[in-house]
Scaffold this motif. Structure first.
Motif, mmCIF file in Angstrom:
data_model
loop_
_atom_site.group_PDB
_atom_site.id
_atom_site.type_symbol
_atom_site.label_atom_id
_atom_site.label_comp_id
_atom_site.label_asym_id
_atom_site.label_seq_id
_atom_site.Cartn_x
_atom_site.Cartn_y
_atom_site.Cartn_z
ATOM 1 N N ASP A 1 -18.774 -42.930 40.533
ATOM 2 C CA ASP A 1 -20.033 -42.789 39.802
ATOM 3 C C ASP A 1 -20.768 -44.125 39.847
ATOM 4 O O ASP A 1 -20.434 -45.038 39.097
ATOM 5 C CB ASP A 1 -19.753 -42.373 38.357
ATOM 6 N N GLU A 2 -21.778 -44.220 40.715
ATOM 7 C CA GLU A 2 -22.515 -45.479 40.882
ATOM 8 C C GLU A 2 -23.836 -45.477 40.130
ATOM 9 O O GLU A 2 -24.667 -46.354 40.335
ATOM 10 C CB GLU A 2 -22.760 -45.744 42.365
ATOM 11 N N SER A 3 -24.046 -44.516 39.261
ATOM 12 C CA SER A 3 -25.305 -44.464 38.511
ATOM 13 C C SER A 3 -25.393 -45.651 37.559
ATOM 14 O O SER A 3 -24.382 -46.232 37.160
ATOM 15 C CB SER A 3 -25.424 -43.154 37.740
ATOM 16 N N SER A 4 -26.619 -45.992 37.157
ATOM 17 C CA SER A 4 -26.816 -47.155 36.296
ATOM 18 C C SER A 4 -26.253 -46.932 34.898
ATOM 19 O O SER A 4 -25.969 -47.884 34.175
ATOM 20 C CB SER A 4 -28.297 -47.514 36.212
ATOM 21 N N SER A 5 -26.027 -45.661 34.487
ATOM 22 C CA SER A 5 -25.477 -45.380 33.161
ATOM 23 C C SER A 5 -23.958 -45.395 33.133
ATOM 24 O O SER A 5 -23.348 -45.367 32.064
ATOM 25 C CB SER A 5 -25.996 -44.026 32.663
ATOM 26 N N SER A 6 -23.348 -45.468 34.299
ATOM 27 C CA SER A 6 -21.882 -45.456 34.379
ATOM 28 C C SER A 6 -21.297 -46.756 33.827
ATOM 29 O O SER A 6 -21.853 -47.838 34.021
ATOM 30 C CB SER A 6 -21.456 -45.264 35.838
ATOM 31 N N THR A 7 -20.160 -46.655 33.145
ATOM 32 C CA THR A 7 -19.490 -47.852 32.623
ATOM 33 C C THR A 7 -18.597 -48.506 33.673
ATOM 34 O O THR A 7 -18.226 -49.664 33.542
ATOM 35 C CB THR A 7 -18.641 -47.497 31.387
ATOM 36 N N ASN A 8 -18.227 -47.769 34.705
ATOM 37 C CA ASN A 8 -17.394 -48.315 35.773
ATOM 38 C C ASN A 8 -17.961 -47.838 37.104
ATOM 39 O O ASN A 8 -17.499 -46.857 37.670
ATOM 40 C CB ASN A 8 -15.938 -47.854 35.598
ATOM 41 N N ARG A 9 -18.978 -48.572 37.603
ATOM 42 C CA ARG A 9 -19.737 -48.096 38.759
ATOM 43 C C ARG A 9 -18.918 -48.161 40.044
ATOM 44 O O ARG A 9 -18.692 -47.177 40.697
ATOM 45 C CB ARG A 9 -21.027 -48.881 38.898
ATOM 46 N N ASP A 10 -18.562 -49.318 40.469
ATOM 47 C CA ASP A 10 -17.734 -49.493 41.666
ATOM 48 C C ASP A 10 -17.285 -50.944 41.718
ATOM 49 O O ASP A 10 -17.801 -51.795 40.995
ATOM 50 C CB ASP A 10 -18.474 -49.089 42.936
ATOM 51 N N ASN A 11 -16.323 -51.205 42.547
ATOM 52 C CA ASN A 11 -15.760 -52.560 42.613
ATOM 53 C C ASN A 11 -16.785 -53.600 43.044
ATOM 54 O O ASN A 11 -16.849 -54.688 42.479
ATOM 55 C CB ASN A 11 -14.564 -52.585 43.563
ATOM 56 N N PHE A 12 -17.583 -53.265 44.062
ATOM 57 C CA PHE A 12 -18.525 -54.244 44.586
ATOM 58 C C PHE A 12 -19.561 -54.651 43.533
ATOM 59 O O PHE A 12 -19.748 -55.836 43.253
ATOM 60 C CB PHE A 12 -19.214 -53.697 45.840
ATOM 61 N N LEU A 13 -20.257 -53.679 42.939
ATOM 62 C CA LEU A 13 -21.304 -53.998 41.961
ATOM 63 C C LEU A 13 -20.729 -54.647 40.703
ATOM 64 O O LEU A 13 -21.309 -55.586 40.157
ATOM 65 C CB LEU A 13 -22.094 -52.744 41.594
ATOM 66 N N GLU A 14 -19.585 -54.136 40.231
ATOM 67 C CA GLU A 14 -18.974 -54.718 39.032
ATOM 68 C C GLU A 14 -18.561 -56.167 39.280
ATOM 69 O O GLU A 14 -18.769 -57.041 38.442
ATOM 70 C CB GLU A 14 -17.771 -53.885 38.574
ATOM 71 N N MET A 15 -17.962 -56.414 40.443
ATOM 72 C CA MET A 15 -17.521 -57.773 40.787
ATOM 73 C C MET A 15 -18.723 -58.711 40.948
ATOM 74 O O MET A 15 -18.690 -59.859 40.500
ATOM 75 C CB MET A 15 -16.704 -57.736 42.082
ATOM 76 N N LEU A 16 -19.795 -58.216 41.561
ATOM 77 C CA LEU A 16 -20.997 -59.020 41.757
ATOM 78 C C LEU A 16 -21.638 -59.365 40.405
ATOM 79 O O LEU A 16 -22.035 -60.515 40.178
ATOM 80 C CB LEU A 16 -21.991 -58.267 42.655
#
Length: 186
Positions: free
Chosen positions: A147-162
């Motif tokens: 779930d890569e939506s902006s409302s997701s609490t855990n989007r993905d590893n790349f965006l979260e890490m960035l």
């Protein structure tokens, strides 16, 4: 600086037919593009002189750019005819002059004046992205999540890490979420 319009000059009279005629100072008010050469006692078009387009010799444009106009008897008629329609040589030259004056507002000028700032910000963004990519590759982790939506609490590893990297390193945090260089233009 604009056209040479010697206000208060004693314009010389010369014989034209039966009458003595001279340039009239009031023409400057009606034709803001009009320029007068005291040396040649002739009128020129400020816009056409500077920005003449290679589109032929319509409406005696050479008289307003090279030789100068000095038939004062027909001046008002010829001046009006010189301006012409919307796409006349004169109006195209006027538009070119206005574009030249407004080049500080052009996109290329804004980009070139901000190029150093943009280069530093771009370098910081690319470096941050490459460091996160390198970490994920070395750990064998997936880049995307479910779930890569902006409302997701855990989007993905790349965006979260960035995003995490941006919160930890202040210089990266300032530039990581900029949307291209459009914010600089605003």
């Amino acid at each position: 600086m604009g056209p040479c319009q010697p206000v208060g000059h004693n314009f010389p009279r010369k014989q034209q037919g039966k009458d003595l005629r001279s340039f009239k100072e009031v023409w400057f008010q009606k034709f803001d593009w009009l320029e007068y050469s005291m040396e040649k006692d002739a009128a020129y078009c400020f816009y056409c002189y500077l920005f003449k387009q290679p589109r032929g010799d319509k409406l005696g444009i050479d008289a307003f750019t090279k030789t100068g106009f000095s038939n004062w008897k027909k001046a008002m008629e010829v001046f009006t005819e010189h301006v012409g329609g919307v796409n006349s040589n004169h109006n195209n030259a006027r538009r070119h002059c206005e574009d030249f004056k407004n080049q500080r507002q052009s996109v290329s000028h804004i980009f070139s004046s901000h190029s150093r700032e943009m280069e530093v910000a771009y370098r910081a963004r690319v470096t941050a992205v490459l460091r996160v990519v390198r970490f994920l590759l070395l750990q064998g982790l997936a880049f995307r999540g479910h779930d890569e939506s902006s409302s997701s609490t855990n989007r993905d590893n790349f965006l979260e890490m960035l995003n995490w990297y941006g919160t930890e390193v202040e210089s990266v945090g300032r530039v990581i979420n900029e949307k291209c260089s459009l914010e600089i233009i605003k």
